[in-house]
Design a protein around this motif. Structure first.
Motif, short mmCIF file in Angstrom:
data_model
loop_
_atom_site.label_atom_id
_atom_site.label_comp_id
_atom_site.label_asym_id
_atom_site.label_seq_id
_atom_site.Cartn_x
_atom_site.Cartn_y
_atom_site.Cartn_z
N GLY B 210 0.77 -1.23 0.00
CA GLY B 210 0.00 0.00 0.00
C GLY B 210 0.80 1.28 0.00
N LYS B 211 2.14 1.18 -0.06
CA LYS B 211 2.91 2.42 -0.17
C LYS B 211 4.03 2.25 -1.19
CE LYS B 211 5.71 1.31 3.89
NZ LYS B 211 6.14 0.12 3.21
N ALA B 212 4.58 3.39 -1.62
CA ALA B 212 5.65 3.34 -2.60
C ALA B 212 6.97 3.13 -1.88
CB ALA B 212 5.67 4.63 -3.40
N ASP B 213 7.64 2.00 -2.14
CA ASP B 213 8.93 1.74 -1.50
C ASP B 213 10.04 2.52 -2.17
OD1 ASP B 213 8.30 0.04 0.56
OD2 ASP B 213 9.85 -1.42 0.01
N GLN B 214 9.97 2.60 -3.51
CA GLN B 214 11.02 3.31 -4.24
C GLN B 214 10.44 3.81 -5.55
OE1 GLN B 214 14.56 1.02 -5.03
NE2 GLN B 214 15.69 2.79 -5.79
N ILE B 215 10.84 5.03 -5.92
CA ILE B 215 10.45 5.58 -7.21
C ILE B 215 11.73 5.92 -7.95
CG2 ILE B 215 9.22 7.44 -8.39
CD1 ILE B 215 7.46 7.73 -5.93
N GLY B 216 11.87 5.44 -9.18
CA GLY B 216 13.09 5.75 -9.91
C GLY B 216 13.06 5.21 -11.32
N THR B 217 14.10 5.53 -12.09
CA THR B 217 14.20 4.99 -13.44
C THR B 217 14.45 3.50 -13.34
OG1 THR B 217 16.59 5.28 -13.54
CG2 THR B 217 15.24 7.16 -14.23
N PRO B 218 14.19 2.76 -14.42
CA PRO B 218 14.45 1.32 -14.38
C PRO B 218 15.87 1.00 -13.93
CG PRO B 218 13.18 1.84 -16.32
CD PRO B 218 13.53 3.15 -15.67
N ALA B 219 16.84 1.76 -14.44
CA ALA B 219 18.23 1.48 -14.06
C ALA B 219 18.46 1.72 -12.57
CB ALA B 219 19.18 2.35 -14.89
N GLU B 220 17.89 2.81 -12.06
CA GLU B 220 18.05 3.09 -10.62
C GLU B 220 17.43 1.98 -9.78
OE1 GLU B 220 17.82 7.95 -11.04
OE2 GLU B 220 16.17 6.85 -10.14
N ILE B 221 16.22 1.58 -10.18
CA ILE B 221 15.51 0.56 -9.41
C ILE B 221 16.30 -0.76 -9.43
CG2 ILE B 221 13.42 -0.86 -9.36
CD1 ILE B 221 12.62 1.83 -8.59
N TYR B 222 16.80 -1.09 -10.62
CA TYR B 222 17.47 -2.39 -10.75
C TYR B 222 18.86 -2.36 -10.12
CZ TYR B 222 18.93 -6.80 -12.79
OH TYR B 222 19.35 -8.08 -12.96
N ASN B 223 19.62 -1.28 -10.36
CA ASN B 223 21.00 -1.25 -9.89
C ASN B 223 21.13 -0.80 -8.45
OD1 ASN B 223 21.97 -2.04 -12.40
ND2 ASN B 223 22.02 0.07 -13.16
N ARG B 224 20.16 -0.02 -7.99
CA ARG B 224 20.31 0.59 -6.66
C ARG B 224 19.03 0.41 -5.85
NH1 ARG B 224 24.05 1.90 -3.16
NH2 ARG B 224 22.37 0.63 -2.42
N PRO B 225 18.59 -0.82 -5.60
CA PRO B 225 17.36 -1.00 -4.84
C PRO B 225 17.48 -0.35 -3.47
CG PRO B 225 18.59 -3.06 -4.98
CD PRO B 225 19.25 -2.09 -5.90
N ALA B 226 16.47 0.40 -3.08
CA ALA B 226 16.55 1.16 -1.85
C ALA B 226 16.23 0.31 -0.63
CB ALA B 226 15.60 2.35 -1.90
N THR B 227 15.38 -0.68 -0.80
CA THR B 227 15.00 -1.49 0.35
C THR B 227 15.18 -2.98 0.02
OG1 THR B 227 12.72 -1.81 -0.32
CG2 THR B 227 13.21 0.19 0.95
N ARG B 228 15.17 -3.76 1.08
CA ARG B 228 15.28 -5.19 0.90
C ARG B 228 14.13 -5.72 0.04
NH1 ARG B 228 17.00 -9.28 4.67
NH2 ARG B 228 17.57 -7.60 6.07
N PHE B 229 12.92 -5.12 0.24
CA PHE B 229 11.78 -5.56 -0.55
C PHE B 229 12.01 -5.32 -2.05
CE2 PHE B 229 7.93 -4.57 -2.87
CZ PHE B 229 7.20 -5.74 -2.68
#
Ligand SMILES: Nc1ncnc2c1ncn2[C@@H]1O[C@H](COP(=O)(O)OP(=O)(O)O)[C@@H](O)[C@H]1O
Ligand SMILES: [Mg+2]
Lengths: 260, 353
Positions: B210-229
């Motif tokens: 129910g909440k946004a864990d991370q918002i970013g470009t595909p590369a950011e999301i894939y290369n730099r995941p912000a949370t364990r989830f």
């Protein structure tokens, strides 16, 4: 052995239904002594009262169908869409006319809407006609509702409604451009059943004293010999014609069956 | 100034809060995907944008105009559903024309627009077909054309490809992206398929409960995941448990093997456990590598995946999988064999949670 009993039961059933029908048809053709003739039919069809009452009942049937469709389609749609928990109760209400005799309903009407009541519908011919149409619609309700409800089950009304809304459609557009066309076959079966019911109905028309086909059949039956038989055969033909039309429209439906 | 703004959106169904404080600003012409597992609230957010659900709190605005008091049919939004939802009683052309007819456009304009739309989805030749006469992929393209025909401000797609077979799924997602760029329409695309989201989005919102864990470009999301989830959900990232040895020098140990990280560990002390992430394509087998940027372990399994061979090995308590490009001469390591994986210090990411 099992097969024998099955065929036996079928044969007895057929005899039970067909023998009287054959007897009646046979009798209706014997108006002229010694030969088969269509005299009785000619007399019936030539009777101006037949033409009047039959026309009256056909017109009443058409109005009843129109009223029934406008009542049942939006109701069944709304219940399925917004009030699914109420479906069993609505279904129960629509089945009530099957257990409440028509005579009870019509006496209720006469008590409620007589000339000294707050809404004196029985005081005018138009008022009485409207009342009779309500009565017919009530009698047809179980069949109409079931037919439409079953038709609605075959389409995904929630998603179709939302798709239409996102394209800017309001409720009237959704009902008449999306829902009604997609349950048309179901509506038509309901309509033909309604037609058959209205054409043959006696109690309500007689007690409200309207010149309908049912009371005419009764009147003729009480006073003539051959003509009532001919009339019964005609009535049978109409009913079976309606059932045949239901089969026909269900077979020729097109585009209403989505694979999803 | 962003085009579509969702500010502190909340939604509860009875006592259950399904969407919690969801914030998002989408630029005009942007393609944003909501990515998350089933039940995380993606559809609910989308339905609130479309007006089918009323938020319990927060605000939604498009082009600076609040949408809160507008009914779905008063909003200028196109929607594509997973179940296609074409009108069964109308043929393709009538389906596409529906929104324009409702809006009362003149017939000549409708005809021209329908033709244009059918050209866009390359189905001009099927204008007279009924939905039940078409494949799922064709139906979904018609649904897209129908949604786009009235020129909506925002296009919403709720798992539009989930009901299709794998091959069509890939070709149709590329087609959707191409049409979106061609028209420059602001788009929100809901999916639970990370590959889908990564391949076609400008930005991705990874949603979790129910909440946004991370918002970013595909590369950011894939290369730099912000949370364990995010790390666990996006890609096939390895999550490795490591024990801090020397926080000042960024040294940790995985099982009994020590490694040095490039990233600072943050506020931890020696003996704490931290989560590290390693992408399977980051390393390669190097039999004589040792020291700070290599890990050795026994092979647990190897899987042939076509273009790559995925090998899983056990290091300490963690299983690490890594990919090797397939080539005819390659002999994959045998199960039980000990192999050494070499990577660079920057490949090991610290997951903050
Ligand atoms: N109308 C509703 N009434 C009650 N609960 C709902 C309703 N719609 C969705 N939910 C619940 O909200 C949660 C999120 O649903 P949804 O937004 O459909 O998730 P997603 O699209 O990410 O799979 C689910 O647990 C679902 O059961
Ligand atoms: Mg969903």
């Amino acid at each position: 052995m099992k097969k024998f009993w099955a065929w036996g039961a079928l044969a007895i059933g057929l005899l039970y239904f067909i023998l009287p029908l054959m007897g009646m048809t046979n009798f209706s053709l014997k108006m002229r002594r010694g030969v088969y003739s269509l005299d009785a039919y000619a007399v019936v069809l030539g009777d101006p009262r037949f033409q009047e009452t039959f026309t009256y009942s056909v017109v009443m049937a058409l109005f009843t169908i129109l009223f029934g469709v406008l009542l049942v389609v939006p109701t069944a749609y709304w219940v399925r869409l917004k009030l699914p928990a109420l479906r069993p109760y609505i279904e129960f209400v629509t089945l009530l006319p099957l257990v409440i005799p028509a005579i009870v309903i019509v006496f209720g009407y006469i008590r409620l809407y007589n000339t000294s009541s707050w809404l004196p519908l029985t005081g005018s011919i138009t008022g009485t006609n409207i009342l009779l149409m309500f009565g017919y619609a009530t009698l047809a309700l179980p069949y109409m509702y079931r037919a439409v409800d079953t038709g609605l089950r075959s389409i995904d009304i929630a998603t179709l409604t939302e798709a239409a809304q996102s394209l800017g459609a309001g409720w009237t557009t959704i009902l008449f451009r999306i829902i009604l066309p997609n349950v048309l076959v179901a509506v038509l079966s309901g309509a033909f059943l309604t037609f058959a019911i209205v054409i043959g109905e006696f109690t309500m028309a007689a007690l409200l004293n309207r010149p309908a086909f049912g009371p005419y059949m009764q009147l003729l039956g009480a006073n003539r010999a051959y003509e009532p038989a001919a009339l019964a055969v005609i009535a049978f033909a109409i009913t079976w014609g309606c059932l045949g039309l239901i089969q026909l429209v269900s077979r020729f439906q097109k585009g209403t069956q989505s694979p999803v | 100034m962003s085009f579509l703004t969702l500010s502190s959106i909340q939604k509860s169904f009875g006592p259950v809060q399904v969407v919690k404080d969801f914030n998002m600003s989408i630029e005009k012409g942007e393609f944003v995907s909501f990515l998350g597992p089933s039940g995380c609230g993606k559809t609910t957010v989308l339905r609130m944008i479309a007006g089918f659900e009323t938020p319990s709190g927060g605000a939604i605005a498009i082009d600076g105009k609040s949408q809160m008091n507008l009914r779905p049919n008063q909003r200028n939004i196109g929607m594509v559903f997973q179940a296609y939802a074409l009108f069964p009683n109308m043929n393709v052309a009538e389906n596409v024309a529906f929104g324009l007819k409702v809006a009362g456009r003149p017939k000549a304009e409708i005809d021209a627009r329908v033709k244009e739309m059918l050209g866009l989805i390359k189905l001009d030749h099927l204008a007279d077909r009924y939905p039940y006469q078409m494949s799922g992929g064709q139906q979904q393209r018609v649904a897209l054309a129908r949604a786009l025909a009235p020129k909506p401000q925002v296009l919403l797609l709720d798992e539009p490809l989930s009901a299709l077979d794998a091959k069509i799924r890939v070709s149709l997602r590329e087609e959707i992206r191409m049409i979106q760029q061609q028209l420059g329409i602001t788009t929100v695309f809901v999916t639970h398929d990370q590959e889908e989201a990564l391949s076609i989005s400008d930005r991705i919102v990874v949603m979790n409960a129910g909440k946004a864990d991370q918002i970013g470009t595909p590369a950011e999301i894939y290369n730099r995941p912000a949370t364990r989830f995010v790390a666990g959900f996006v890609g096939t990232l390895n999550l490795i448990e490591a024990k801090v040895v020397d926080p000042a020098a960024n040294r940790v140990s995985i099982g009994d093997q020590g490694v040095t990280l490039r990233e600072p560990l943050g506020t931890v002390k020696a003996g704490d456990m931290v989560s590290l992430a390693l992408r399977p394509e980051a390393g390669s087998i190097a039999p004589d590598a040792k020291g700070d940027t290599a890990l050795s372990g026994a092979v647990v399994s190897t899987n042939f995946l076509g273009s790559v061979i995925r090998t899983r090995m056990k290091v300490g308590d963690s299983i690490i999988s890594f990919d090797m490009f397939n080539s005819p001469g390659l002999v994959p390591p045998a199960v039980g064999e000990t192999v050494t994986l070499r990577f660079t210090a920057g490949d090991l990411l610290v997951i903050s949670d």
